[in-house]
Design a protein around this motif. Structure first.
Motif, short mmCIF file in Angstrom:
data_model
loop_
_atom_site.label_atom_id
_atom_site.label_comp_id
_atom_site.label_asym_id
_atom_site.label_seq_id
_atom_site.Cartn_x
_atom_site.Cartn_y
_atom_site.Cartn_z
N PHE A 79 0.85 -1.20 0.00
CA PHE A 79 0.00 0.00 0.00
C PHE A 79 0.88 1.25 0.00
O PHE A 79 1.86 1.31 0.75
N GLN A 80 0.54 2.22 -0.83
CA GLN A 80 1.17 3.53 -0.82
C GLN A 80 0.18 4.52 -0.24
O GLN A 80 -0.89 4.75 -0.82
N ASP A 81 0.50 5.08 0.92
CA ASP A 81 -0.41 6.01 1.60
C ASP A 81 -1.82 5.43 1.71
O ASP A 81 -2.82 6.12 1.51
N VAL A 83 -3.31 3.21 -0.14
CA VAL A 83 -3.94 2.78 -1.41
C VAL A 83 -3.20 1.56 -1.95
O VAL A 83 -1.97 1.57 -2.04
N PRO A 84 -3.91 0.48 -2.31
CA PRO A 84 -3.23 -0.68 -2.89
C PRO A 84 -2.43 -0.28 -4.13
O PRO A 84 -2.97 0.31 -5.07
N ALA A 85 -1.13 -0.60 -4.11
CA ALA A 85 -0.24 -0.10 -5.17
C ALA A 85 0.51 -1.21 -5.90
O ALA A 85 0.96 -0.99 -7.04
N GLY A 86 0.68 -2.36 -5.28
CA GLY A 86 1.44 -3.42 -5.93
C GLY A 86 1.25 -4.75 -5.23
O GLY A 86 0.75 -4.81 -4.10
N ASN A 148 9.66 2.83 -5.37
CA ASN A 148 9.63 2.33 -4.00
C ASN A 148 8.60 1.22 -3.82
O ASN A 148 8.75 0.39 -2.92
N VAL A 149 7.57 1.21 -4.64
CA VAL A 149 6.62 0.10 -4.59
C VAL A 149 7.31 -1.19 -5.01
O VAL A 149 7.16 -2.23 -4.38
#
Length: 272
Positions: A79-81, A83-86, A148-149
């Motif tokens: 999660f990024q902030d 939010v699912p990101a990867g 970074n993800v």
């Protein structure tokens, strides 16, 4: 085998990448342990693989396979902030083990004989080499330029490497990604071949015992991980954790217990 020297265990192009650590808590990770989070992972995969034109459109807008149902796989959502990101899946294989849910690796569909040869060439004093494969790595199109993800996904894979005490780390990668893996410390083992069921060709890259410490300590986004840090403990317990550094697990609902991925070496051997 291209650019592969088993006797030295070195990758000539290995070099640290430039990295700026994200702000504390910005990137979190959680192992999939229920259907809701599994759906998040499968949607992220579908979005990324469709964007790359590797799979056809699907009405269900999810991408999964039989390896997601096997007990030798771990899938994580990053999660990024918030939010699912990867997402990435790490699948393990112990050729000398005897656990009930003993399955092969996805890349064995493409490189079975080559992997068998690698295992046969790696002589360990007490056991048969254990393998893990990093597979189904995907980023949301929203975060497709967020490095970074990707680093967080690799950090998760490194934690599973620690948990399972893996000897060989494998990945089937597209040709233009191979230089990145070599820079991380992987070695190119086989040239690209057509991947079954996907519109892509992938080659095989690997990391071996003599290179593991250099790989982890040589890359700033992996450096310092251990079974003693708070991220490892929370992650393996099924909690959502700040994946970078020794941050305590975030105050986010746990997914419930996550079954151990590995057994003790004695337990794996002492079976009828």
């Amino acid at each position: 085998m291209n650019e592969y020297n088993f006797s030295t265990g070195r990758a000539s192009e290995a070099a640290p990448v430039r990295w700026t650590k994200p702000k504390e808590g910005a990137i979190e990770a959680q192992i999939v342990a229920d259907q809701d989070l599994a759906d998040v992972a499968y949607r992220l995969r579908y979005e990324a693989y469709l964007d790359g034109a590797f799979i056809p459109e699907s009405a269900v807008q999810r991408f999964s396979d039989e390896y997601d149902t096997y007990g030798n796989s771990r899938t994580v959502v990053v999660f990024q902030d918030g939010v699912p990101a990867g997402t990435v899946r790490v699948t393990r294989h112990d050729p000398g083990g005897c656990e009930n849910d003993r399955h092969d690796l996805p890349c064995m569909k493409l490189f079975e004989h080559e992997i068998e040869r690698l295992v046969a060439q790696l002589h360990l004093p007490a056991r048969t080499p254990r393998l893990i494969e990093i597979n189904r790595l995907a980023r949301s199109t929203i975060y497709k330029n967020n490095i970074n993800v990707i680093f967080a996904l690799f950090r998760f894979a490194a934690y599973i490497h620690l948990e399972f005490d893996a000897d060989i780390v494998l990945n089937a990668v597209r040709a233009h990604h191979a230089p990145m893996y070599r820079r991380f410390g992987f070695q190119q083992v086989e040239a690209p071949r057509q991947y079954p069921g996907l519109a892509m060709k992938t080659g095989l890259v690997a990391s071996f015992p003599s290179g593991h410490a250099g790989l982890i300590e040589g890359q700033p986004f992996l450096r310092g991980i251990s079974k003693d840090d708070a991220a490892y403990a929370g992650l393996i317990a099924g909690e959502r954790v700040a994946i970078f550094g020794d941050n305590a697990p975030s105050a986010v609902r746990p997914a419930g217990p996550v079954a151990p991925l590995s057994q003790t070496p004695d337990g794996l051997r002492n079976c009828a």
